[in-house]
Motif scaffolding. Structure first.
Motif, short mmCIF file in Angstrom:
data_model
loop_
_atom_site.label_atom_id
_atom_site.label_comp_id
_atom_site.label_asym_id
_atom_site.label_seq_id
_atom_site.Cartn_x
_atom_site.Cartn_y
_atom_site.Cartn_z
N GLN A 125 76.46 39.00 -5.78
CA GLN A 125 76.60 38.36 -6.53
C GLN A 125 77.55 38.38 -7.45
O GLN A 125 78.07 38.18 -8.12
N SER A 126 78.25 39.65 -7.60
CA SER A 126 78.70 40.35 -8.06
C SER A 126 80.33 39.46 -8.69
O SER A 126 81.27 39.49 -10.07
N GLY A 127 80.66 38.54 -7.81
CA GLY A 127 82.37 38.05 -7.72
C GLY A 127 82.00 36.68 -8.60
O GLY A 127 82.90 36.10 -9.36
N ASN A 128 80.57 36.29 -9.17
CA ASN A 128 80.59 35.50 -10.30
C ASN A 128 81.28 35.69 -11.65
O ASN A 128 80.91 34.04 -12.34
N SER A 129 81.02 36.64 -11.91
CA SER A 129 81.27 37.16 -13.21
C SER A 129 82.95 37.27 -13.64
O SER A 129 83.63 37.96 -12.50
N GLU A 130 83.38 36.21 -14.72
CA GLU A 130 84.98 36.93 -14.31
C GLU A 130 85.34 37.43 -15.77
O GLU A 130 86.32 38.62 -15.53
N THR A 131 84.01 38.56 -16.18
CA THR A 131 84.60 39.75 -17.36
C THR A 131 84.06 41.20 -16.53
O THR A 131 84.38 42.11 -17.26
N LEU A 132 83.68 41.03 -15.40
CA LEU A 132 82.76 41.92 -14.34
C LEU A 132 84.58 43.09 -13.79
O LEU A 132 84.72 42.84 -13.48
N GLN A 133 84.49 44.33 -14.33
CA GLN A 133 85.05 44.85 -13.98
C GLN A 133 85.06 46.48 -13.20
O GLN A 133 83.54 47.43 -13.76
N GLN A 134 84.89 46.40 -12.13
CA GLN A 134 84.27 47.12 -11.02
C GLN A 134 84.21 48.94 -11.46
O GLN A 134 85.67 48.99 -11.63
N HIS A 135 83.64 49.26 -11.53
CA HIS A 135 83.79 50.70 -12.08
C HIS A 135 83.51 51.95 -10.68
O HIS A 135 84.49 52.65 -10.17
N ALA A 136 82.90 52.14 -9.97
CA ALA A 136 82.75 52.97 -9.15
C ALA A 136 81.37 52.14 -8.34
O ALA A 136 80.76 51.66 -8.43
N ASP A 529 85.97 54.35 -5.38
CA ASP A 529 86.71 53.48 -6.58
C ASP A 529 86.77 52.15 -6.94
O ASP A 529 86.81 51.40 -6.15
N GLY A 530 86.46 51.83 -8.66
CA GLY A 530 86.33 50.15 -7.98
C GLY A 530 87.34 49.08 -8.11
O GLY A 530 86.69 48.31 -7.69
N TYR A 561 74.30 53.50 -6.08
CA TYR A 561 74.38 53.49 -7.02
C TYR A 561 75.88 52.29 -7.52
O TYR A 561 76.94 52.81 -7.00
N TRP A 562 75.62 52.19 -8.41
CA TRP A 562 76.35 49.91 -8.35
C TRP A 562 77.31 50.37 -9.76
O TRP A 562 75.83 49.89 -10.26
N GLN A 563 78.71 50.87 -10.69
CA GLN A 563 78.63 51.03 -11.28
C GLN A 563 79.82 50.14 -11.76
O GLN A 563 81.20 49.96 -11.70
N TYR A 564 79.47 49.32 -13.49
CA TYR A 564 80.46 47.99 -13.94
C TYR A 564 80.86 48.33 -14.83
O TYR A 564 79.31 48.51 -15.77
#
Length: 715
Positions: A125-136, A529-530, A561-564
């Motif tokens: 569901q992470s594509g639904n947030s505009e401010t979320l930045q993928q880290h790793a 990587d992100g 582990y998902w980091q954002y």
């Protein structure tokens, strides 16, 4: 600063470099006018300003280098007929983001040869947030559960606070690491390979600047995380360096010696009162190390007088408990057994020191109480009672306790064996990881039931969140339990294939001379990587096969582990019994004396203004061992820079000022409302984020809270 007697005109150049990679980053920071002109009058100074932008989500350290040059006018005193003068300065700064790193984890439990599908819903569901930045997105898998304990040891070494418990756990980690390295020459060879295989990542300037490294570790811990599998291994290999381990052991030992009071008890932080629980915890840990054979003859000699004095102190405390029962005419036939007395009996079972006559009656009384009332205790206490009775010869009661524990346990193939009521609370005796670790020790030592031990370890490893257990205490206990018991799985490594969406990771594809290392440990790890992390990677399939179709019944563990990065107000969190409110006030001098004015949302401060930080903390129940951290805007400098123990309104706490935050440690935090204030001075102009205040119960880390972020404008 012009040190000559004549006016000077010249240029100043600014260079910006990534401290981790030594690569210039002037373009990233929009350093579009890297050269400025200046004129400085004779024997005076002038100010030069450079305008830069910090790149969005830049989270490394940056080194700045200034080079100033000026031509000397003819006939400068002492300089003859002119020429050129120049000077330079270089230093590094951590760049701290105004977002927060969030880690979500998903365990991948497997047993035997099988294939299983997993869904990582939050990632999907992470594509639904505009401010979320993928880290790793990191995948790790191991066929040897003890390897998790090996991985967790560097975390015990790097924890940045010098209280008695953390200092002892640093000693504990090194002693266990030494034991592992000496017990398995095969592992020592592997560690040596990792250490000599230089990856070059995050060395150079960061390692030469310990102050900067400390800020990065405390404020942006992800910066120092391994960027790839090889660097992770190198960090572990450095821990297992024999010379380093010996030095670290000596350093931690000396610090612990200074934390022991004259009466034999240990304090939590220097300057505080002696703490009975901390003393019992440290001496129990020494018992663990002795039982594992992790202390050599010289180390045992070093600890002898410290241990003797501490045990005498604890013998005296348990005698006082009994004396109070007599003094207040308590009914001695009823249950008077508390958590402290049970922990004491368990601690005492590691040491065969003669019991002083004055304490003998008390110890005998509480031992009989444990035989009579064990059923009324929680699972953690029942495990301690079983071990203390077993070691003192009461094999029957110890066996009855284990039978009862087994009958009340829940067992499943994935989760292993666990207890529904083993949940976190607010006290040291309500700790799930420590409870499970102790019960592994009890089942391993008393019943020698290998299947039960493996099932208990399954649950323990399922609790491993991110890259370490939640606290240093939990990590130390889990390391002890996992390294004390268990089957040797090092020589059998099945092939693992993990599919993340359309990306496939195979254990057999780790080539380049590393296959033998993987076969030895059964562990592999890969980070994505992100920019390459996609929501579709939340669809996960794991498949395990064994060479030559051998029967494979051993468990295998892994995790994703998902980091954002996400803005603080958009992170989903649970309500907790802790509530924080943070306000900033500016102190104005008036005819009536100093007055505090709240800083309005769009108000402007000036350089030199005195700021008062006020933190209001509400706790709706009693808690033990709490850490509160107040972040600070980079335009402010604290007045109080000395760390120390303080008392306020009957509440004792340790206050520690760090480069980017002020930390408060509470050994005991009773229910109520508390207000903390401390002064700062404004030193720079601009717009700043003052961060948040966060608080966490160190022994029940799921109970945490944070305040809102505060913006600061300085003219």
């Amino acid at each position: 600063v012009n040190l000559t007697g004549k006016e000077l005109t010249g240029t100043v150049q600014l260079e910006l470099i990534n401290a981790a990679t030594n690569v210039p980053v002037d373009g990233w920071f929009h350093n579009i006018s890297p050269t400025q002109y200046f004129t400085a009058a004779a024997n005076q100074s002038t100010v030069v300003k450079f305008s830069i932008d910090v790149p969005y989500q830049y989270n490394s350290a940056v080194s700045y280098r200034f080079i100033a040059k000026a031509a000397l006018p003819p006939s400068t005193p002492g300089r003859g007929d002119g020429g050129e003068v120049s000077d330079g300065e270089e230093a590094s700064l951590p760049v701290l983001t105004n977002s927060m790193l969030v880690t979500e984890s998903m365990p991948l439990p497997m047993r035997g040869n099988a294939a299983k599908n997993f869904r990582f819903e939050k990632l999907l569901q992470s594509g639904n947030s505009e401010t979320l930045q993928q880290h790793a997105l990191t995948v790790e898998f191991t066929t040897n559960p003890a390897w998790y304990a090996v991985q967790a040891l560097p975390y015990l070494m790097e924890y940045p606070y010098d209280c008695a418990e953390q200092t002892f756990n640093r000693y504990y980690a090194n002693a266990i690491a030494t034991k592992i390295a000496n017990a398995s020459p095969k592992l020592q060879v592997i560690f040596e390979q990792w250490k000599t295989k230089d990856t070059g990542a995050l060395l150079s300037n960061l390692q030469k600047n310990p102050e900067l490294k400390a800020v990065l570790l405390e404020e942006t811990p992800w910066v120092m995380e391994a960027k790839n599998e090889a660097q992770q291994k190198k960090n572990i290999a450095l821990l297992f360096d024999m010379m380093k381990m010996s030095k670290e052991l000596s350093s931690s030992f000396e610090k612990l010696k200074q934390l022991q009071s004259e009466n034999g008890g240990f304090v939590w932080f220097k300057g505080g009162p002696d703490d009975r629980y901390m003393t019992q915890y440290i001496i129990t840990g020494l018992g663990h190390l002795t039982k594992l054979g992790a202390l050599n003859a010289s180390q045992q000699k070093d600890w002898a007088s410290i241990t003797t004095n501490a045990v005498k102190y604890l013998d005296q405390r348990v005698k006082e408990d009994y004396d109070n029962l007599i003094k207040y005419k308590s009914d001695l036939s009823k249950n008077n057994l508390g958590y402290m007395q049970v922990q004491y009996l368990y601690m005492r079972s590691f040491f065969n020191y003669p019991i002083p006559g004055a304490s003998f009656t008390a110890i005998n009384y509480y031992r009989k109480q444990s035989q009579q009332f064990w059923l009324q205790q929680n699972k953690y206490m029942q495990g301690m009672i079983a071990l203390s009775l077993f070691r003192s010869g009461d094999i029957k009661t110890a066996g009855d306790i284990l039978k009862s524990l087994k009958q009340n346990a829940i067992t499943s193939e994935e989760m292993g064996m666990y207890w529904k009521e083993n949940t976190a609370g607010y006290y040291w005796h309500q700790a799930p990881v420590e409870t499970q670790s102790l019960l592994i020790e009890a089942f391993g030592e008393i019943s020698k039931d290998k299947k039960a031990v493996d099932d208990l370890k399954t649950w323990l490893l399922k609790q491993k969140q991110t890259q370490n257990w939640a606290t240093t205490k939990a990590t130390a206990e889990a390391c002890y339990a996992l390294l004390l018991q268990g089957t040797d799985w090092l020589n059998s490594t099945p092939t693992v294939e993990i599919k993340l969406g359309d990306k496939i990771i195979k254990s057999s594809s780790f080539g380049g001379g590393r296959e033998e290392v993987q076969a030895g440990t059964g562990y592999f790890k890969q980070a994505i990587d992100g920019p390459f992390v996609k929501p579709a990677m939340g669809e996960i399939t794991v498949k395990i096969t064994n060479a030559q179709n051998q029967t494979n019944t051993q468990p295998a563990w892994g995790a994703v582990y998902w980091q954002y990065f996400e803005q603080l107000d958009k992170i989903t969190s649970a309500a907790t019994p802790l509530k924080l409110n943070k306000q900033l006030f500016v102190e104005r001098n008036t005819d009536k004396g100093p007055v505090l004015e709240p800083i309005a949302e769009n108000a402007y401060l000036k350089v030199g203004d005195k700021i008062k930080v006020r933190i209001e903390l509400r706790v709706d129940r009693d808690m033990e061992y709490v850490h509160m951290k107040d972040m600070r805007a980079s335009c402010m400098e604290p007045v109080n820079v000395l760390s120390g123990y303080k008392w306020q309104g009957g509440l004792g706490y340790y206050e520690s000022t760090k480069d980017a935050s002020t930390n408060f440690f509470f050994g005991w935090l009773p229910k109520g409302t508390y207000v903390f204030e401390y002064p700062l001075f404004v030193t720079h102009t601009g717009n700043f984020s003052n961060g948040v205040t966060s608080i966490q119960c160190m022994y029940a880390p799921e109970f945490a809270s944070h305040s809102e972020g505060v913006k600061v404008n300085v003219e």
